[in-house]
Design a protein around this motif. Structure first.
Motif, PDB file in Angstrom:
ATOM      1  N   MET A 137      37.837 -80.199  19.763  1.00  0.00           N
ATOM      2  CA  MET A 137      36.371 -80.124  20.278  1.00  0.00           C
ATOM      3  C   MET A 137      35.691 -81.574  20.592  1.00  0.00           C
ATOM      4  O   MET A 137      35.396 -82.075  19.926  1.00  0.00           O
ATOM      5  CB  MET A 137      35.177 -79.378  19.384  1.00  0.00           C
ATOM      6  N   PRO A 138      36.093 -82.048  21.971  1.00  0.00           N
ATOM      7  CA  PRO A 138      35.832 -83.354  22.080  1.00  0.00           C
ATOM      8  C   PRO A 138      34.499 -83.886  21.978  1.00  0.00           C
ATOM      9  O   PRO A 138      34.076 -84.983  22.046  1.00  0.00           O
ATOM     10  CB  PRO A 138      36.408 -83.343  23.793  1.00  0.00           C
ATOM     11  N   THR A 139      33.342 -82.898  22.279  1.00  0.00           N
ATOM     12  CA  THR A 139      31.992 -83.354  22.160  1.00  0.00           C
ATOM     13  C   THR A 139      31.311 -83.297  20.447  1.00  0.00           C
ATOM     14  O   THR A 139      30.509 -83.708  20.308  1.00  0.00           O
ATOM     15  CB  THR A 139      31.095 -82.543  22.803  1.00  0.00           C
ATOM     16  N   MET A 140      32.462 -83.069  19.702  1.00  0.00           N
ATOM     17  CA  MET A 140      32.038 -82.916  18.089  1.00  0.00           C
ATOM     18  C   MET A 140      32.607 -83.968  17.179  1.00  0.00           C
ATOM     19  O   MET A 140      33.841 -84.375  17.704  1.00  0.00           O
ATOM     20  CB  MET A 140      32.594 -81.610  17.536  1.00  0.00           C
ATOM     21  N   ALA A 141      32.087 -84.600  16.318  1.00  0.00           N
ATOM     22  CA  ALA A 141      32.642 -85.770  15.546  1.00  0.00           C
ATOM     23  C   ALA A 141      31.991 -85.550  14.191  1.00  0.00           C
ATOM     24  O   ALA A 141      30.876 -84.770  14.059  1.00  0.00           O
ATOM     25  CB  ALA A 141      32.103 -87.047  16.043  1.00  0.00           C
ATOM     26  N   GLU A 161      27.355 -83.480  17.445  1.00  0.00           N
ATOM     27  CA  GLU A 161      27.546 -83.107  18.599  1.00  0.00           C
ATOM     28  C   GLU A 161      26.931 -84.031  19.778  1.00  0.00           C
ATOM     29  O   GLU A 161      25.935 -84.446  19.621  1.00  0.00           O
ATOM     30  CB  GLU A 161      27.185 -81.519  19.130  1.00  0.00           C
ATOM     31  N   ARG A 162      27.838 -84.617  20.569  1.00  0.00           N
ATOM     32  CA  ARG A 162      27.537 -85.531  21.545  1.00  0.00           C
ATOM     33  C   ARG A 162      26.831 -84.898  22.579  1.00  0.00           C
ATOM     34  O   ARG A 162      27.268 -83.624  23.223  1.00  0.00           O
ATOM     35  CB  ARG A 162      28.530 -86.401  22.253  1.00  0.00           C
ATOM     36  N   VAL A 163      25.788 -85.159  22.974  1.00  0.00           N
ATOM     37  CA  VAL A 163      24.752 -84.280  24.047  1.00  0.00           C
ATOM     38  C   VAL A 163      24.354 -85.635  24.982  1.00  0.00           C
ATOM     39  O   VAL A 163      24.137 -86.718  24.757  1.00  0.00           O
ATOM     40  CB  VAL A 163      23.596 -83.669  23.607  1.00  0.00           C
ATOM     41  N   ASN A 164      23.946 -85.405  26.313  1.00  0.00           N
ATOM     42  CA  ASN A 164      23.802 -86.257  27.357  1.00  0.00           C
ATOM     43  C   ASN A 164      24.797 -87.423  27.407  1.00  0.00           C
ATOM     44  O   ASN A 164      24.588 -88.336  27.999  1.00  0.00           O
ATOM     45  CB  ASN A 164      22.449 -86.702  27.319  1.00  0.00           C
ATOM     46  N   GLY A 165      25.949 -87.302  26.889  1.00  0.00           N
ATOM     47  CA  GLY A 165      26.993 -88.280  27.153  1.00  0.00           C
ATOM     48  C   GLY A 165      26.980 -89.534  26.108  1.00  0.00           C
ATOM     49  O   GLY A 165      27.809 -90.176  26.077  1.00  0.00           O
ATOM     50  N   ARG A 167      24.119 -89.466  23.239  1.00  0.00           N
ATOM     51  CA  ARG A 167      23.372 -89.283  21.888  1.00  0.00           C
ATOM     52  C   ARG A 167      23.952 -88.322  21.253  1.00  0.00           C
ATOM     53  O   ARG A 167      24.647 -87.101  21.619  1.00  0.00           O
ATOM     54  CB  ARG A 167      21.992 -88.589  22.550  1.00  0.00           C
ATOM     55  N   PHE A 168      23.856 -88.261  19.748  1.00  0.00           N
ATOM     56  CA  PHE A 168      24.272 -87.089  18.947  1.00  0.00           C
ATOM     57  C   PHE A 168      23.045 -86.481  18.507  1.00  0.00           C
ATOM     58  O   PHE A 168      22.185 -86.983  17.926  1.00  0.00           O
ATOM     59  CB  PHE A 168      25.121 -87.993  17.819  1.00  0.00           C
ATOM     60  N   VAL A 169      23.656 -85.171  18.083  1.00  0.00           N
ATOM     61  CA  VAL A 169      22.752 -84.279  17.295  1.00  0.00           C
ATOM     62  C   VAL A 169      23.276 -83.694  16.049  1.00  0.00           C
ATOM     63  O   VAL A 169      24.569 -83.171  16.533  1.00  0.00           O
ATOM     64  CB  VAL A 169      22.046 -83.178  18.421  1.00  0.00           C
ATOM     65  N   GLU A 170      22.899 -83.546  14.980  1.00  0.00           N
ATOM     66  CA  GLU A 170      23.621 -83.141  13.756  1.00  0.00           C
ATOM     67  C   GLU A 170      23.458 -81.460  13.987  1.00  0.00           C
ATOM     68  O   GLU A 170      22.735 -80.767  14.472  1.00  0.00           O
ATOM     69  CB  GLU A 170      22.744 -83.129  12.672  1.00  0.00           C
ATOM     70  N   ARG A 171      25.016 -80.945  13.547  1.00  0.00           N
ATOM     71  CA  ARG A 171      25.089 -79.536  13.835  1.00  0.00           C
ATOM     72  C   ARG A 171      25.737 -78.826  12.737  1.00  0.00           C
ATOM     73  O   ARG A 171      26.207 -77.748  12.823  1.00  0.00           O
ATOM     74  CB  ARG A 171      26.408 -79.340  14.935  1.00  0.00           C
ATOM     75  N   GLY A 172      25.611 -79.421  11.390  1.00  0.00           N
ATOM     76  CA  GLY A 172      26.026 -78.993  10.381  1.00  0.00           C
ATOM     77  C   GLY A 172      26.673 -80.121   9.345  1.00  0.00           C
ATOM     78  O   GLY A 172      26.530 -81.201   9.754  1.00  0.00           O
TER      79      GLY A 172
END
Length: 173
Positions: A137-141, A161-165, A167-172
């Motif tokens: 999942m390349p947008t997840m880290a 999760e990488r958003v907008n190329g 910025r990261f948002v916590e997903r769990g």
């Protein structure tokens, strides 16, 4: 509080693009959100920037440690001197975030050995983090703590999760 952001790689256009994208072009909101952000393309103004803050504590972000000006012949020693300077800032009450490139042989792994070019980061840092991309999942880290001077907590602390190329948002967790 104030943020001194030294980015020797990207330049102001990239920062403006990121801020604009974050606020979907709302200039008023972008200005309000970044009113305490002082972006610099060179760290040579650090002393003057701190003096201009008149003793106020700030967040100093250096992106990246490997882009700092150094003596080519004595690069490792020069980087270690920078790390010691940032350590002094920390003792003066500033918060310092150093972004470091990773050693290629450490890609995909999280350890203190992963920080490139100077072992001083391992000794001086209060906290050390790695972002490790998810293979499928390349947008997840995963955000992984590799050093925590104040507590015994190490390991993965959350999924991002990488958003907008950029910025990261916590997903769990």
């Amino acid at each position: 509080g104030p943020v001194l952001y030294y980015d020797m790689e990207n330049g102001p256009e990239v920062m403006l693009y990121r801020i604009g994208k974050r606020f979907k072009g709302d200039v008023k909101q972008a200005r309000l959100a970044s009113r305490n952000l002082y972006f610099r393309e060179s760290i040579r103004s650090l002393t003057d920037d701190l003096r201009a803050l008149k003793g106020r504590r700030c967040l100093v972000v250096v992106d990246s440690l490997q882009k700092l000006p150094t003596n080519a012949e004595h690069r490792r020693v020069s980087l270690e001197l920078w790390v010691h300077r940032f350590e002094r800032l920390k003792k003066q009450g500033h918060t310092v975030v150093l972004i470091s490139e990773k050693n290629r042989e450490e890609y995909g792994q999280a350890s203190q050995r992963g920080f490139k070019e100077t072992g001083e980061i391992e000794y001086s840092a209060d906290f050390g983090f790695h972002l490790i991309a998810e293979k499928h999942m390349p947008t997840m880290a995963q955000l992984i703590v590799v050093k925590n001077r104040h507590r015994p907590i190490l390991g993965s602390i959350c999924a991002l999760e990488r958003v907008n190329g950029f910025r990261f948002v916590e997903r769990g967790t």
